[in-house]
Design an enzyme around this catalytic site. Structure first.
Site, PDB file in Angstrom:
ATOM      1  N   SER A 147       1.626  -5.571   8.228  1.00  0.00           N
ATOM      2  CA  SER A 147       3.059  -4.759   7.934  1.00  0.00           C
ATOM      3  C   SER A 147       2.678  -3.639   8.976  1.00  0.00           C
ATOM      4  O   SER A 147       1.675  -2.915   8.931  1.00  0.00           O
ATOM      5  CB  SER A 147       2.992  -4.193   6.442  1.00  0.00           C
ATOM      6  OG  SER A 147       3.845  -3.079   6.485  1.00  0.00           O
ATOM      7  N   TYR A 160      -0.181  -0.092  -1.635  1.00  0.00           N
ATOM      8  CA  TYR A 160       0.186  -1.305  -0.715  1.00  0.00           C
ATOM      9  C   TYR A 160      -0.388  -1.166   0.438  1.00  0.00           C
ATOM     10  O   TYR A 160      -0.886  -2.188   1.358  1.00  0.00           O
ATOM     11  CB  TYR A 160       1.918  -1.392  -0.703  1.00  0.00           C
ATOM     12  CG  TYR A 160       2.399  -2.178   0.277  1.00  0.00           C
ATOM     13  CD1 TYR A 160       2.694  -1.723   1.164  1.00  0.00           C
ATOM     14  CD2 TYR A 160       2.868  -3.371  -0.066  1.00  0.00           C
ATOM     15  CE1 TYR A 160       3.630  -2.496   2.277  1.00  0.00           C
ATOM     16  CE2 TYR A 160       3.369  -4.245   0.606  1.00  0.00           C
ATOM     17  CZ  TYR A 160       3.894  -3.787   1.892  1.00  0.00           C
ATOM     18  OH  TYR A 160       4.554  -4.616   2.608  1.00  0.00           O
ATOM     19  N   LYS A 164      -2.349  -4.022   3.411  1.00  0.00           N
ATOM     20  CA  LYS A 164      -1.751  -4.561   4.633  1.00  0.00           C
ATOM     21  C   LYS A 164      -2.698  -4.211   5.781  1.00  0.00           C
ATOM     22  O   LYS A 164      -2.797  -4.971   6.500  1.00  0.00           O
ATOM     23  CB  LYS A 164      -0.621  -3.782   4.802  1.00  0.00           C
ATOM     24  CG  LYS A 164       0.552  -4.223   3.604  1.00  0.00           C
ATOM     25  CD  LYS A 164       0.657  -5.924   3.929  1.00  0.00           C
ATOM     26  CE  LYS A 164       1.540  -6.545   2.760  1.00  0.00           C
ATOM     27  NZ  LYS A 164       1.973  -7.729   2.982  1.00  0.00           N
ATOM     28  N   TYR A 201      15.274   0.082  -3.376  1.00  0.00           N
ATOM     29  CA  TYR A 201      15.177   1.284  -2.719  1.00  0.00           C
ATOM     30  C   TYR A 201      16.273   1.500  -1.860  1.00  0.00           C
ATOM     31  O   TYR A 201      16.612   2.689  -1.544  1.00  0.00           O
ATOM     32  CB  TYR A 201      13.953   1.082  -2.022  1.00  0.00           C
ATOM     33  CG  TYR A 201      13.408   2.276  -0.949  1.00  0.00           C
ATOM     34  CD1 TYR A 201      13.275   2.255   0.263  1.00  0.00           C
ATOM     35  CD2 TYR A 201      12.917   3.374  -1.649  1.00  0.00           C
ATOM     36  CE1 TYR A 201      13.045   3.315   1.244  1.00  0.00           C
ATOM     37  CE2 TYR A 201      12.253   4.539  -0.915  1.00  0.00           C
ATOM     38  CZ  TYR A 201      12.472   4.420   0.461  1.00  0.00           C
ATOM     39  OH  TYR A 201      11.922   5.482   1.275  1.00  0.00           O
TER      40      TYR A 201
HETATM   41  C1  RM4 Z   1       6.733  -2.277   4.542  1.00  0.00           C
HETATM   42  C2  RM4 Z   1       7.648  -1.049   4.972  1.00  0.00           C
HETATM   43  C3  RM4 Z   1       8.868  -1.168   4.566  1.00  0.00           C
HETATM   44  C4  RM4 Z   1       8.850  -1.232   3.043  1.00  0.00           C
HETATM   45  C5  RM4 Z   1       8.096  -2.526   2.801  1.00  0.00           C
HETATM   46  C6  RM4 Z   1       8.215  -2.617   1.115  1.00  0.00           C
HETATM   47  O1  RM4 Z   1       5.491  -2.413   5.029  1.00  0.00           O
HETATM   48  O2  RM4 Z   1       6.811   0.118   4.611  1.00  0.00           O
HETATM   49  O3  RM4 Z   1       9.824  -0.086   5.174  1.00  0.00           O
HETATM   50  O4  RM4 Z   1      10.235  -1.807   2.613  1.00  0.00           O
HETATM   51  O5  RM4 Z   1       6.932  -2.433   3.133  1.00  0.00           O
END
Ligand code: RM4
Length: 257
Positions: A147, A160, A164, A201
């Site tokens: 991510s 989170y 990643k 969100y």
């Molecule tokens: C991603 C990023 C996005 C979020 C997702 C859950 O890494 O941060 O903005 O919506 O995660």
């Protein structure tokens, strides 16, 4: 996009494929000829809809339930996949969760669950798949969903973002270990892609507008924006891409000033 048939004869396992990015990846690999295992944690209805969509399009797919954070269930997943399709060529580690949580409200259970699904799940699936690919002796592809959050922080994603970053790093190490077997390991780093993981969100229109304006392309990403990049990494065109990561974010990361 016309079907290319570039994955004819190939078998892919896509984790977390009942919705969102995983669903788009499963549909895309199937459209390009792969036989696809649609893994899901416990979303049989959604997963069967993906399988049916693939079959309606002339493809071949099955749904297999397994919680990727559970090593025994992952072993059973790959056992069932192998007994059904007799081979494995592509693993897409897509399964992931990201409950948006205030740092001071973060509980040990939430923290552990996100680590267990995102990072441990990628470990369990990658090890199972790489053993199969190694024994098959025909190379393979392991593509993991990291991510943009591997590169930057997130105030409501403190649990989170480390997973990643860890996934990206794991793929770099596995690129070394598995390269000699012709198995490439790469990461895709999605930016803000609108899926169920963040739908709540973005129900706040101000948040959606604010985040969209930060993206040079002026919009959040779509799951199909990611599926095409995964298909490239899974293809013969990426035969020499190993240990790499591809940021797919519409320019968000570079848009600092
Ligand atoms: C991603 C990023 C996005 C979020 C997702 C859950 O890494 O941060 O903005 O919506 O995660």
């Amino acid at each position: 996009m016309p079907e290319t048939g570039r994955f004819t004869g190939k078998v892919a396992v896509v984790t977390g494929a009942s919705r969102g990015i995983g669903r788009a990846v499963a549909l895309r690999l199937a459209r390009d000829g792969a036989r696809v295992v649609v893994n899901h944690p416990d979303e049989a209805t959604f997963a069967e809809q993906v399988v049916q969509a693939i079959r309606d399009n002339g493809g071949d797919a099955i749904a297999i339930s397994a919680d990727v954070s559970n090593a025994a269930q992952v072993h059973a997943l790959f056992d069932e996949a192998l007994s059904y399709y007799q081979r494995l060529d592509i693993l897409v580690n897509n399964a992931g969760i990201c409950p948006f949580v205030d740092w001071f409200e973060m509980t040990e259970d939430i923290w552990r669950r996100v680590q267990d699904v995102n990072l441990n799940g990628t470990f369990f699936c990658s090890q199972e798949a790489s053993r199969i690919m190694r024994d098959q002796g025909q190379g393979g592809r392991i593509i993991s969903m990291s991510s943009i959050s591997a590169l930057v922080g997130g105030s409501f994603q403190t649990h989170y973002t480390p997973t990643k970053a860890g996934i990206r790093s794991l793929m770099q190490s596995l690129a070394i270990v598995l390269g000699p077997y012709g198995i490439t390991c790469n990461s895709v780093l999605p930016g803000s892609i609108l899926t169920d993981i963040n739908r709540a969100y973005y129900e706040n229109p101000d948040q959606l507008e604010k985040d969209s304006q930060r993206i040079p392309m002026g919009r959040l990403g779509k799951p199909d924006d990611i599926a095409g990049v995964v298909a490239f990494l899974a293809s013969d065109d990426a035969a020499y891409v190993n240990g790499a990561d591809i940021l797919v974010d519409g320019g968000l990361f570079v848009n600092l000033q």
